[in-house]
Design a protein around this motif. Structure first.
Motif, short mmCIF file in Angstrom:
data_model
loop_
_atom_site.label_atom_id
_atom_site.label_comp_id
_atom_site.label_asym_id
_atom_site.label_seq_id
_atom_site.Cartn_x
_atom_site.Cartn_y
_atom_site.Cartn_z
N UNK A 52 0.82 -1.22 0.00
CA UNK A 52 0.00 0.00 0.00
C UNK A 52 0.85 1.26 0.00
N UNK A 53 2.00 1.22 0.68
CA UNK A 53 2.89 2.37 0.79
C UNK A 53 4.13 2.15 -0.07
N UNK A 54 4.67 3.26 -0.59
CA UNK A 54 5.91 3.21 -1.36
C UNK A 54 6.83 4.32 -0.90
N UNK A 55 8.06 3.96 -0.53
CA UNK A 55 9.05 4.95 -0.16
C UNK A 55 9.97 5.19 -1.35
N UNK A 56 10.35 6.43 -1.55
CA UNK A 56 11.26 6.78 -2.64
C UNK A 56 12.05 8.01 -2.23
N UNK A 57 13.03 8.37 -3.05
CA UNK A 57 13.83 9.55 -2.74
C UNK A 57 14.31 10.22 -4.01
N UNK A 58 14.57 11.51 -3.89
CA UNK A 58 15.15 12.30 -4.97
C UNK A 58 16.34 13.02 -4.36
N UNK A 59 17.53 12.51 -4.58
CA UNK A 59 18.71 13.10 -3.94
C UNK A 59 19.03 14.48 -4.49
N UNK A 60 18.61 14.75 -5.72
CA UNK A 60 18.84 16.08 -6.28
C UNK A 60 18.01 17.13 -5.54
N UNK A 61 16.88 16.69 -4.97
CA UNK A 61 16.01 17.59 -4.23
C UNK A 61 16.14 17.41 -2.72
N UNK A 62 17.07 16.54 -2.29
CA UNK A 62 17.25 16.28 -0.86
C UNK A 62 15.93 15.92 -0.18
N UNK A 63 15.17 15.06 -0.81
CA UNK A 63 13.83 14.74 -0.31
C UNK A 63 13.55 13.25 -0.37
N UNK A 64 12.91 12.76 0.69
CA UNK A 64 12.38 11.39 0.73
C UNK A 64 10.85 11.48 0.75
N UNK A 65 10.23 10.56 0.03
CA UNK A 65 8.76 10.57 -0.08
C UNK A 65 8.18 9.28 0.49
#
Length: 124
Positions: free
Chosen positions: A67-80
Motif C-alpha cells: 500500500x505504501x511506497x518509499x522513494x527519494x530524490x537526492x537532487x532535491x534532498x527529499x524522501x517521499x
C-alpha cells in the motif's frame, strides 16, 4: 548534521491517498539511508519504511506492504512516502529520520536526526 522537515499530511477518507515529503538540509543527505516511522496516540513509535542512500533498496513493515511506497530524490534532498488505500488504523504522526545502521534497521533507537512529524488522519 541533517535537519529534516516533513509535510504532506492531512485528513483523508479511508481508501484515499496521501504523499508525504521529508525535506533534508545538509550536504550528506545523498549518502544517508532514511526511514519513516509513525506514532499513534498512546502507542509506541512504529517502523513504516526505509530506503538506502541510492534508492535501490527498500524495506516495509508488514502492515503497509503493498500500500505504501518509499522513494527519494537526492537532487532535491527529499524522501517521499506514497500512501495508498489508507485505513483508519494508519492514523498517526509520521516522522522521518536518518538511519545510523543501514536501511534494514527498524528500531527507533537506530535512527537519529528526527523531524517534527506530520499528522495523518484517516476517517472511516
Amino acid at each position: 548534521q541533517v535537519q529534516l522537515v516533513e509535510s504532506g499530511g492531512g485528513l483523508v477518507q479511508a481508501g484515499g491517498s496521501l504523499r508525504l515529503s521529508c525535506a533534508a538540509s545538509g550536504r550528506t543527505f545523498s549518502s544517508n539511508d532514511m526511514g519513516w516511522f509513525r506514532q499513534a496516540p498512546g502507542k509506541e513509535r512504529e517502523f513504516v519504511a526505509s530506503i538506502n542512500w541510492s534508492g535501490s533498496s527498500t524495506k516495509y513493515a508488514d502492515s503497509v506492504k503493498g500500500r505504501f511506497t518509499i522513494s527519494r530524490d537526492n537532487a532535491k534532498n527529499t524522501v517521499y512516502l506514497q500512501m495508498n488505500s489508507l485505513k483508519p488504523e494508519d492514523t498517526a504522526v509520521y516522522v522521518c529520520a536518518v538511519s545510523r545502521y543501514g536501511y534494514a534497521a527498524v528500531r527507533p533507537r537506530d535512527f537519529g536526526s528526527w523531524g517534527q512529524g506530520t499528522q495523518v488522519t484517516v476517517s472511516s
